[in-house]
Scaffold this motif. Structure first.
Motif, PDB file in Angstrom:
ATOM      1  N   ALA A  37     -28.268  16.625 -38.663  1.00 44.93           N
ATOM      2  CA  ALA A  37     -28.731  16.019 -37.411  1.00 44.93           C
ATOM      3  C   ALA A  37     -29.826  15.680 -37.800  1.00 44.93           C
ATOM      4  CB  ALA A  37     -28.194  17.068 -36.171  1.00 44.93           C
ATOM      5  N   ARG A  38     -30.971  17.079 -37.877  1.00 41.88           N
ATOM      6  CA  ARG A  38     -31.943  16.382 -37.371  1.00 41.88           C
ATOM      7  C   ARG A  38     -32.640  15.834 -38.429  1.00 41.88           C
ATOM      8  NH1 ARG A  38     -36.848  15.741 -35.492  1.00 41.88           N
ATOM      9  NH2 ARG A  38     -38.345  16.632 -37.087  1.00 41.88           N
ATOM     10  N   LEU A  39     -32.330  15.270 -39.920  1.00 43.44           N
ATOM     11  CA  LEU A  39     -32.053  13.388 -40.535  1.00 43.44           C
ATOM     12  C   LEU A  39     -32.062  12.487 -39.686  1.00 43.44           C
ATOM     13  CD1 LEU A  39     -30.708  14.838 -43.648  1.00 43.44           C
ATOM     14  CD2 LEU A  39     -32.772  14.650 -43.431  1.00 43.44           C
ATOM     15  N   LYS A  40     -30.998  12.596 -38.401  1.00 45.69           N
ATOM     16  CA  LYS A  40     -30.579  11.959 -38.244  1.00 45.69           C
ATOM     17  C   LYS A  40     -31.356  11.032 -37.271  1.00 45.69           C
ATOM     18  CE  LYS A  40     -25.557  11.798 -38.408  1.00 45.69           C
ATOM     19  NZ  LYS A  40     -25.665  10.092 -38.669  1.00 45.69           N
ATOM     20  N   GLU A  41     -32.181  11.942 -36.584  1.00 46.75           N
ATOM     21  CA  GLU A  41     -33.200  11.615 -35.445  1.00 46.75           C
ATOM     22  C   GLU A  41     -34.643  11.283 -36.408  1.00 46.75           C
ATOM     23  OE1 GLU A  41     -34.352  16.168 -33.698  1.00 46.75           O
ATOM     24  OE2 GLU A  41     -32.535  16.062 -32.821  1.00 46.75           O
ATOM     25  N   ILE A  42     -35.074  11.620 -37.746  1.00 45.36           N
ATOM     26  CA  ILE A  42     -35.737  11.276 -38.041  1.00 45.36           C
ATOM     27  C   ILE A  42     -36.333   9.715 -38.999  1.00 45.36           C
ATOM     28  CG2 ILE A  42     -36.892  11.658 -41.190  1.00 45.36           C
ATOM     29  CD1 ILE A  42     -36.517  15.016 -39.663  1.00 45.36           C
ATOM     30  N   GLY A  43     -34.727   9.628 -38.435  1.00 46.19           N
ATOM     31  CA  GLY A  43     -34.195   8.359 -39.504  1.00 46.19           C
ATOM     32  C   GLY A  43     -33.955   7.937 -41.108  1.00 46.19           C
ATOM     33  N   ALA A  44     -34.130   8.990 -41.675  1.00 45.80           N
ATOM     34  CA  ALA A  44     -33.357   8.605 -42.864  1.00 45.80           C
ATOM     35  C   ALA A  44     -32.308   8.133 -43.180  1.00 45.80           C
ATOM     36  CB  ALA A  44     -34.144  10.502 -43.825  1.00 45.80           C
ATOM     37  N   THR A  45     -32.032   7.779 -44.629  1.00 43.21           N
ATOM     38  CA  THR A  45     -30.645   7.549 -45.189  1.00 43.21           C
ATOM     39  C   THR A  45     -30.479   8.742 -46.108  1.00 43.21           C
ATOM     40  OG1 THR A  45     -32.056   4.705 -45.488  1.00 43.21           O
ATOM     41  CG2 THR A  45     -30.096   5.619 -46.952  1.00 43.21           C
ATOM     42  N   VAL A  46     -29.084   9.076 -45.427  1.00 38.65           N
ATOM     43  CA  VAL A  46     -28.291  10.252 -45.936  1.00 38.65           C
ATOM     44  C   VAL A  46     -26.621   9.536 -46.848  1.00 38.65           C
ATOM     45  CG1 VAL A  46     -26.963  12.150 -44.971  1.00 38.65           C
ATOM     46  CG2 VAL A  46     -28.957  11.671 -43.834  1.00 38.65           C
ATOM     47  N   LEU A  47     -26.912  10.504 -47.877  1.00 38.49           N
ATOM     48  CA  LEU A  47     -26.066   9.905 -48.757  1.00 38.49           C
ATOM     49  C   LEU A  47     -25.623  11.488 -48.901  1.00 38.49           C
ATOM     50  CD1 LEU A  47     -28.153   8.146 -49.611  1.00 38.49           C
ATOM     51  CD2 LEU A  47     -27.468   7.737 -52.388  1.00 38.49           C
ATOM     52  N   THR A  48     -23.767  11.305 -48.911  1.00 37.73           N
ATOM     53  CA  THR A  48     -23.364  12.642 -48.580  1.00 37.73           C
ATOM     54  C   THR A  48     -22.332  13.081 -50.009  1.00 37.73           C
ATOM     55  OG1 THR A  48     -21.524  12.748 -46.620  1.00 37.73           O
ATOM     56  CG2 THR A  48     -23.958  13.482 -45.885  1.00 37.73           C
ATOM     57  N   LEU A  49     -21.996  13.939 -50.710  1.00 36.86           N
ATOM     58  CA  LEU A  49     -21.560  13.971 -51.516  1.00 36.86           C
ATOM     59  C   LEU A  49     -20.590  15.150 -51.158  1.00 36.86           C
ATOM     60  CD1 LEU A  49     -23.787  13.969 -54.600  1.00 36.86           C
ATOM     61  CD2 LEU A  49     -22.779  11.951 -53.441  1.00 36.86           C
ATOM     62  N   VAL A  50     -19.116  14.957 -50.718  1.00 32.58           N
ATOM     63  CA  VAL A  50     -18.077  15.681 -50.042  1.00 32.58           C
ATOM     64  C   VAL A  50     -17.033  15.325 -50.821  1.00 32.58           C
ATOM     65  CG1 VAL A  50     -19.446  15.038 -48.198  1.00 32.58           C
ATOM     66  CG2 VAL A  50     -17.720  14.234 -48.746  1.00 32.58           C
ATOM     67  N   GLY A  51     -16.408  16.424 -50.486  1.00 30.90           N
ATOM     68  CA  GLY A  51     -15.167  16.914 -51.447  1.00 30.90           C
ATOM     69  C   GLY A  51     -13.514  16.324 -50.628  1.00 30.90           C
ATOM     70  N   HIS A  52     -14.376  15.912 -48.985  1.00 23.05           N
ATOM     71  CA  HIS A  52     -13.018  15.803 -47.367  1.00 23.05           C
ATOM     72  C   HIS A  52     -13.987  14.788 -46.664  1.00 23.05           C
ATOM     73  CE1 HIS A  52     -10.943  19.376 -49.283  1.00 23.05           C
ATOM     74  NE2 HIS A  52     -12.176  19.852 -49.516  1.00 23.05           N
ATOM     75  N   ALA A  53     -13.197  13.918 -46.932  1.00 23.80           N
ATOM     76  CA  ALA A  53     -13.957  12.593 -45.672  1.00 23.80           C
ATOM     77  C   ALA A  53     -13.770  13.105 -44.102  1.00 23.80           C
ATOM     78  CB  ALA A  53     -12.973  11.815 -46.490  1.00 23.80           C
ATOM     79  N   GLU A  54     -13.237  13.907 -44.129  1.00 25.16           N
ATOM     80  CA  GLU A  54     -12.261  14.314 -42.662  1.00 25.16           C
ATOM     81  C   GLU A  54     -13.124  15.321 -42.062  1.00 25.16           C
ATOM     82  OE1 GLU A  54     -11.580  11.984 -40.490  1.00 25.16           O
ATOM     83  OE2 GLU A  54     -11.269  10.936 -42.038  1.00 25.16           O
TER      84      GLU A  54
END
Length: 337
Positions: free
Chosen positions: A104-121
């Protein structure tokens, strides 16, 4: 192999390999758009698994690479974290609360976020600007996360012109799933003996250096402590001689991990010292495992991945020896904290 699904393992690690092309494209686009640095923001074990990639960039690139804790970043901020930052967030569950709060904080800053996850939903599966999904479970996630973060680091080096043989390295890495399975099969007859060492003491000094130090830290904290309730003292091999050596005496278990990068001599220093004062030194050395088709340079890069795959076999035997399933918890995700 004890309590192990070979096809499942191959499917998961092949899934990590399959993400390389898209990771490369996203990193290239970020750099072309003017990205100025990269942050790896994991929580707990997932954060530890990002350390080899960060170390590689800090050693080989002038592109600033940072490793930070989301919980601290939310409270204290980070001067280099801006709208021109690439941020990599690993989370197997996709729900890690500290990482979700950081998102949520990164979205405020405007950084480009890559998430590496095991579950999409999941919050992190839905919330990243670029989401990379590779289903895994606790016993298969280490190799997957190590590999994905390595791909990110290699792509940064590639697009900045700081590596000459990127494509050759990636081609070699594509062989890893099958090679790792061969390593597991070869080590299986020895795994129970290592597990008996770990089960035979309620305290271990766990150490290593270079890109295998994070695996020493991870295995001590996330497996022996969290999953087996065995007390450990993870300590970097270079720090071993600045305090921890005073705890070494007969009967004290010292577990040493040796990799194949330039920092291997730091581990060898511990290996030379410990047997003089304890009769319980156990060494796990990636150089002992055949990895046909991998060059020395790539072997050095994948040392933590090889250790993770071997130690999974040790853990499978350890939980049986101690009659303590790896899934048993008292507090983790069970009580409020």
């Amino acid at each position: 192999m004890l309590n192990f699904g070979e096809e499942r393992f191959l499917r998961i690690q092949s899934g990590a390999v399959a993400l390389q092309a898209r990771l490369d494209a996203v990193v290239g686009a970020c750099l072309a758009a003017g990205a100025e640095n990269v942050f790896f923001l994991g929580t707990g074990g997932a954060a530890i698994l990002m350390q080899p990639a960060v170390q590689l960039l800090q050693q080989r690139s002038r592109f600033p690479a940072f490793l930070d804790m989301p919980a601290e970043l939310i409270l204290a901020g980070a001067a280099h974290l801006t709208e021109k930052s690439i941020v990599v967030i690993p989370s197997l569950s996709g729900t890690t609360k500290e990482s979700v709060a950081a998102l949520a904080r990164l979205k405020e800053i405007g950084a480009t976020v890559l998430t590496l996850v095991g579950h999409a939903e999941t919050p992190l599966g839905k919330g990243g600007d670029h989401v990379f999904v590779n289903f895994a479970e606790d016993d298969t996630s280490c190799e997957s996360f190590y590999l994905q973060s390595l791909y990110v680091a290699l792509s940064i080096l590639k697009y900045r012109g700081e590596i000459e043989d990127h494509d050759a390295i990636v081609a070699e890495l594509s062989r890893l799933p099958g090679l790792l399975l061969d390593v597991k099969r070869a080590y299986e007859p020895k795994a129970e003996a290592f597990a008996r060492v770990l089960a035979g003491s309620d305290y271990h000094i766990v150490t290593g250096a270079g890109n295998v130090w994070p695996e020493a830290f991870y295995y001590g904290m996330c497996i022996l402590e969290e999953m087996q309730w065995i007390r450990t003292r993870p300590v970097h091999a270079s720090d071993f001689f600045h305090g921890t050596l005073e705890l070494v005496e007969k009967g004290v278990s010292v577990v040493l991990f040796k990799g194949e990068d330039a920092l291997r001599p730091l581990a060898e220093r511990v290996e030379a010292f410990a047997p003089n004062y304890t009769d319980r030194l156990t060494v796990l050395d990636t150089a002992e495992f055949p990895l046909p088709g991998l060059s020395p340079r790539v072997r050095a890069l994948v040392s933590p991945i090889v250790l993770a795959t071997v130690l999974e076999r040790v853990s499978a035997h350890l939980e049986v020896l101690r009659n303590h399933p790896l899934t048993t918890r008292r507090y983790y995700k069970r009580v409020a904290y």
